[in-house]
Design an enzyme around this catalytic site. Structure first.
Site, PDB file in Angstrom:
ATOM      1  N   LYS A  16       0.843  -1.210   0.000  1.00  0.00           N
ATOM      2  CA  LYS A  16       0.000   0.000   0.000  1.00  0.00           C
ATOM      3  C   LYS A  16       0.870   1.248   0.000  1.00  0.00           C
ATOM      4  CE  LYS A  16       0.899   1.460   4.299  1.00  0.00           C
ATOM      5  NZ  LYS A  16       1.841   2.464   4.506  1.00  0.00           N
ATOM      6  N   ALA A 105      10.143  -3.339   6.078  1.00  0.00           N
ATOM      7  CA  ALA A 105      10.261  -2.178   6.992  1.00  0.00           C
ATOM      8  C   ALA A 105      10.481  -0.903   6.190  1.00  0.00           C
ATOM      9  CB  ALA A 105      11.366  -2.391   8.028  1.00  0.00           C
ATOM     10  N   GLY A 107       7.638   1.070   4.925  1.00  0.00           N
ATOM     11  CA  GLY A 107       6.459   1.932   4.882  1.00  0.00           C
ATOM     12  C   GLY A 107       5.431   1.504   3.853  1.00  0.00           C
ATOM     13  N   MET A 108       5.539   0.244   3.383  1.00  0.00           N
ATOM     14  CA  MET A 108       4.601  -0.234   2.361  1.00  0.00           C
ATOM     15  C   MET A 108       3.691  -1.348   2.888  1.00  0.00           C
ATOM     16  SD  MET A 108       6.711   0.066  -1.155  1.00  0.00           S
ATOM     17  CE  MET A 108       5.270   0.680  -2.028  1.00  0.00           C
ATOM     18  N   ALA A 109       3.742  -1.590   4.215  1.00  0.00           N
ATOM     19  CA  ALA A 109       2.838  -2.533   4.890  1.00  0.00           C
ATOM     20  C   ALA A 109       2.933  -3.953   4.358  1.00  0.00           C
ATOM     21  CB  ALA A 109       1.391  -2.024   4.836  1.00  0.00           C
ATOM     22  N   GLY A 110       4.160  -4.400   4.074  1.00  0.00           N
ATOM     23  CA  GLY A 110       4.347  -5.752   3.544  1.00  0.00           C
ATOM     24  C   GLY A 110       3.960  -6.829   4.542  1.00  0.00           C
ATOM     25  N   ALA A 113       0.300  -6.912   4.760  1.00  0.00           N
ATOM     26  CA  ALA A 113      -0.259  -7.502   3.533  1.00  0.00           C
ATOM     27  C   ALA A 113      -0.230  -9.020   3.617  1.00  0.00           C
ATOM     28  CB  ALA A 113       0.541  -7.022   2.312  1.00  0.00           C
ATOM     29  N   ASP A 144      -2.435  -1.462  10.118  1.00  0.00           N
ATOM     30  CA  ASP A 144      -2.562  -1.536   8.660  1.00  0.00           C
ATOM     31  C   ASP A 144      -3.234  -2.827   8.174  1.00  0.00           C
ATOM     32  OD1 ASP A 144      -1.456   0.893   7.963  1.00  0.00           O
ATOM     33  OD2 ASP A 144       0.544   0.101   7.553  1.00  0.00           O
TER      34      ASP A 144
HETATM   35  C1  LIG Z   1       2.678   4.431   9.274  1.00  0.00           C
HETATM   36  C2  LIG Z   1       1.650   3.464   8.742  1.00  0.00           C
HETATM   37  C3  LIG Z   1       0.769   4.199   7.718  1.00  0.00           C
HETATM   38  O1  LIG Z   1      -0.143   3.352   7.098  1.00  0.00           O
HETATM   39  O2  LIG Z   1       2.170   2.301   8.128  1.00  0.00           O
HETATM   40  P1  LIG Z   1       3.651   2.008   7.538  1.00  0.00           P
HETATM   41  O3  LIG Z   1       3.931   3.163   6.625  1.00  0.00           O
HETATM   42  O4  LIG Z   1       4.594   1.913   8.679  1.00  0.00           O
HETATM   43  O5  LIG Z   1       3.529   0.730   6.763  1.00  0.00           O
HETATM   44  C4  LIG Z   1       0.768   2.923   9.902  1.00  0.00           C
HETATM   45  O6  LIG Z   1       0.227   3.975  10.675  1.00  0.00           O
HETATM   46  C5  LIG Z   1       1.517   1.960  10.803  1.00  0.00           C
HETATM   47  O7  LIG Z   1       0.793   0.801  10.824  1.00  0.00           O
HETATM   48  P2  LIG Z   1       1.414  -0.590  11.369  1.00  0.00           P
HETATM   49  O8  LIG Z   1       2.785  -0.783  10.823  1.00  0.00           O
HETATM   50  O9  LIG Z   1       0.388  -1.641  11.131  1.00  0.00           O
HETATM   51  O10 LIG Z   1       1.564  -0.229  12.883  1.00  0.00           O
HETATM   52  P3  LIG Z   1       1.297  -1.113  14.204  1.00  0.00           P
HETATM   53  O11 LIG Z   1       1.921  -2.460  14.011  1.00  0.00           O
HETATM   54  O12 LIG Z   1      -0.141  -1.032  14.593  1.00  0.00           O
HETATM   55  O13 LIG Z   1       2.138  -0.263  15.261  1.00  0.00           O
HETATM   56  C6  LIG Z   1       3.542  -0.211  15.265  1.00  0.00           C
HETATM   57  C7  LIG Z   1       3.949   0.961  16.125  1.00  0.00           C
HETATM   58  O14 LIG Z   1       3.764   2.180  15.401  1.00  0.00           O
HETATM   59  C8  LIG Z   1       3.229   3.191  16.221  1.00  0.00           C
HETATM   60  N1  LIG Z   1       1.887   3.583  15.726  1.00  0.00           N
HETATM   61  C9  LIG Z   1       1.260   2.861  14.761  1.00  0.00           C
HETATM   62  C10 LIG Z   1       0.030   3.272  14.274  1.00  0.00           C
HETATM   63  C11 LIG Z   1      -0.567   4.414  14.836  1.00  0.00           C
HETATM   64  N2  LIG Z   1      -1.772   4.842  14.414  1.00  0.00           N
HETATM   65  N3  LIG Z   1       0.069   5.118  15.798  1.00  0.00           N
HETATM   66  C12 LIG Z   1       1.293   4.721  16.249  1.00  0.00           C
HETATM   67  O15 LIG Z   1       1.863   5.376  17.123  1.00  0.00           O
HETATM   68  C13 LIG Z   1       3.183   2.607  17.635  1.00  0.00           C
HETATM   69  O16 LIG Z   1       4.420   2.920  18.238  1.00  0.00           O
HETATM   70  C14 LIG Z   1       3.108   1.118  17.379  1.00  0.00           C
HETATM   71  O17 LIG Z   1       3.648   0.364  18.441  1.00  0.00           O
HETATM   72  N1  LIG Z   2       5.669 -11.175   6.616  1.00  0.00           N
HETATM   73  C1  LIG Z   2       6.453 -10.120   6.927  1.00  0.00           C
HETATM   74  N2  LIG Z   2       6.940  -9.321   5.962  1.00  0.00           N
HETATM   75  C2  LIG Z   2       7.708  -8.243   6.259  1.00  0.00           C
HETATM   76  N3  LIG Z   2       8.072  -7.908   7.504  1.00  0.00           N
HETATM   77  C3  LIG Z   2       7.613  -8.662   8.519  1.00  0.00           C
HETATM   78  C4  LIG Z   2       6.794  -9.788   8.270  1.00  0.00           C
HETATM   79  N4  LIG Z   2       6.494 -10.324   9.461  1.00  0.00           N
HETATM   80  C5  LIG Z   2       7.084  -9.583  10.397  1.00  0.00           C
HETATM   81  N5  LIG Z   2       7.782  -8.586   9.843  1.00  0.00           N
HETATM   82  C6  LIG Z   2       8.540  -7.542  10.594  1.00  0.00           C
HETATM   83  O1  LIG Z   2       7.714  -6.365  10.584  1.00  0.00           O
HETATM   84  C7  LIG Z   2       8.502  -5.190  10.556  1.00  0.00           C
HETATM   85  C8  LIG Z   2       7.838  -4.151   9.620  1.00  0.00           C
HETATM   86  O2  LIG Z   2       7.917  -4.644   8.318  1.00  0.00           O
HETATM   87  P1  LIG Z   2       6.928  -4.218   7.114  1.00  0.00           P
HETATM   88  O3  LIG Z   2       5.551  -4.675   7.374  1.00  0.00           O
HETATM   89  O4  LIG Z   2       7.590  -4.710   5.867  1.00  0.00           O
HETATM   90  O5  LIG Z   2       7.103  -2.653   7.117  1.00  0.00           O
HETATM   91  P2  LIG Z   2       6.254  -1.364   7.462  1.00  0.00           P
HETATM   92  O6  LIG Z   2       5.671  -1.533   8.840  1.00  0.00           O
HETATM   93  O7  LIG Z   2       7.257  -0.270   7.379  1.00  0.00           O
HETATM   94  O8  LIG Z   2       5.218  -1.220   6.422  1.00  0.00           O
HETATM   95  C9  LIG Z   2       9.898  -5.626  10.109  1.00  0.00           C
HETATM   96  O9  LIG Z   2      10.794  -5.295  11.119  1.00  0.00           O
HETATM   97  C10 LIG Z   2       9.822  -7.117   9.910  1.00  0.00           C
HETATM   98  O10 LIG Z   2      10.897  -7.812  10.487  1.00  0.00           O
END
Ligand SMILES: C[C@@](CO)(OP(=O)(O)O)[C@H](O)COP(=O)(O)OP(=O)(O)OC[C@H]1O[C@@H](n2ccc(N)nc2=O)[C@H](O)[C@@H]1O
Ligand SMILES: Nc1ncnc2c1ncn2[C@@H]1O[C@H](COP(=O)(O)OP(=O)(O)O)[C@@H](O)[C@H]1O
Length: 313
Positions: A16, A105, A107-110, A113, A144
């Site tokens: 995403k 890791a 920022g694309m929510a792999g 996903a 996410d």
């Molecule tokens: C920033 C976003 C944008 O879509 O995603 P990524 O770009 O990392 O994929 C999201 O808010 C990330 O979502 P996700 O990666 O699922 O976060 P979570 O596992 O719920 O939380 C990981 C950590 O991020 C912080 N967190 C996350 C979501 C949120 N609304 N507030 C937070 O403060 C918290 O410290 C939490 O412990």
């Molecule tokens: N199936 C998976 N794919 C990617 N990362 C994973 C998975 N399971 C656990 N993780 C852990 O989740 C963390 C966040 O990875 P990812 O979901 O790819 O990134 P982001 O939260 O930035 O979107 C990483 O540190 C990784 O080690």
């Protein structure tokens, strides 16, 4: 005891992008930030297979995940464990095979996903778990994951787990510029708070305003499209601060003609929006000449993206 349902099934787990990400106060309930975001799935995705476990799959007894490139606790395996606990699905052990294409890791929510894909696959194979239960399991796995359970275009609010699903997809094509390094989401939110202490946090009322304006734009009868004024990423300063390469990558995308260049979610991936895939491909060619790791993806959604197929077990 449920039947074995010994079939192997496969689906795509799309990455995403956040076309908008505005961040408000921390909520007491779980310490996560309230936010309003526009999440759009892309054609860039992992391949996820759920199949009966075979000798030699490795790991401990029980369900196992094989996900080259990702160490430690895997969110996909946690999703299967949560599904079994909630539904009582007691079929013999499964192996989850993941071909990782989404940068980790980044920022694309792999991870989200893959977890969403496993919930879809397990529900399909077992015949258990209604939409409401899957949504609840997804929300417990991460902010996410609910969006990634049913990929497409959606407005996320709450901590990102509450969704207003939109029909259609955002127009144009995206250049995904990989940074080649990882950035922790939690660390980016923490840095955001430190920077925000100086500038002031967006209020709940301000977030409500963003949600209403975005919903008016994306849920009307016209094909979805977001004006520049509604495309903001509040995590960008924090991501740039923690990883200066992110800032120069945003400039690189502007330099090759992106209409809009921004950090993807919490970074460090950066994305550039282009009118169409042809122009995006031309920009990628220029980035490749410059040694960058970039690719083109286009917005996607609907039934086609979460199709499940049977594969040889
Ligand atoms: C920033 C976003 C944008 O879509 O995603 P990524 O770009 O990392 O994929 C999201 O808010 C990330 O979502 P996700 O990666 O699922 O976060 P979570 O596992 O719920 O939380 C990981 C950590 O991020 C912080 N967190 C996350 C979501 C949120 N609304 N507030 C937070 O403060 C918290 O410290 C939490 O412990
Ligand atoms: N199936 C998976 N794919 C990617 N990362 C994973 C998975 N399971 C656990 N993780 C852990 O989740 C963390 C966040 O990875 P990812 O979901 O790819 O990134 P982001 O939260 O930035 O979107 C990483 O540190 C990784 O080690």
């Amino acid at each position: 005891m449920s039947a074995d349902h010994g079939t192997a099934v496969s689906t795509v787990a799309p990455a995403k992008v956040n076309a908008t990400l505005v961040v408000g106060p921390v909520r007491e309930r779980d310490g996560r930030h309230e936010l309003v975001t526009v999440m759009q799935s892309l054609t860039l995705g992992d391949q996820v297979v759920l199949r009966p476990r075979r000798d030699g799959d490795g790991g401990e007894d029980g369900d196992v995940v094989r996900c080259p490139g990702v160490g430690g606790d895997n969110l996909a395996l946690r999703a299967l464990t949560a599904f079994r606990q909630a539904t009582g699905w007691d079929a013999p052990p499964r192996t989850i095979d993941i071909v990782k294409r989404i940068p980790v890791a980044a920022g694309m929510a792999g991870g989200s996903a893959d977890a969403g894909a496993v919930l879809r696959l397990a529900a399909h194979v077992s015949g258990l778990g209604d939409a409401a239960l899957l949504q609840e399991l997804a929300a417990a796995l991460g902010s996410d994951v609910p969006h990634q359970l049913r990929p497409g275009l959606a407005i996320g609010h709450g901590a990102g787990e509450q969704l207003i699903r939109c029909s259609g997809v955002l127009p144009g094509a995206v250049v995904v510029l990989r940074a080649g390094v990882e950035l922790s989401t939690a660390a980016v939110y923490r840095r955001h708070d430190e920077l925000d202490a100086a500038t002031g946090t967006r209020t709940r009322a301000a977030l409500d305003g963003w949600r209403e304006r975005i919903a008016q734009t994306l849920t009307g009868p016209a094909p979805p499209s977001l004006p520049d004024a509604l495309c903001v990423n509040d995590l960008e300063p924090a991501a740039v601060d923690l990883c200066p390469l992110v800032g120069s990558n945003v400039e690189r995308l502007r330099g090759v003609g992106a209409q809009r260049a921004m950090v993807c979610g919490s970074g460090p991936t950066t994305i550039g929006w282009f009118v169409d895939a042809e122009r995006a491909q031309a920009a990628v060619a220029r980035l490749h000449e410059d040694g960058a790791d970039a690719l083109v993806a286009v917005p996607t959604g609907g039934a086609a993206v979460s199709t499940i197929i049977e594969v040889p077990a």
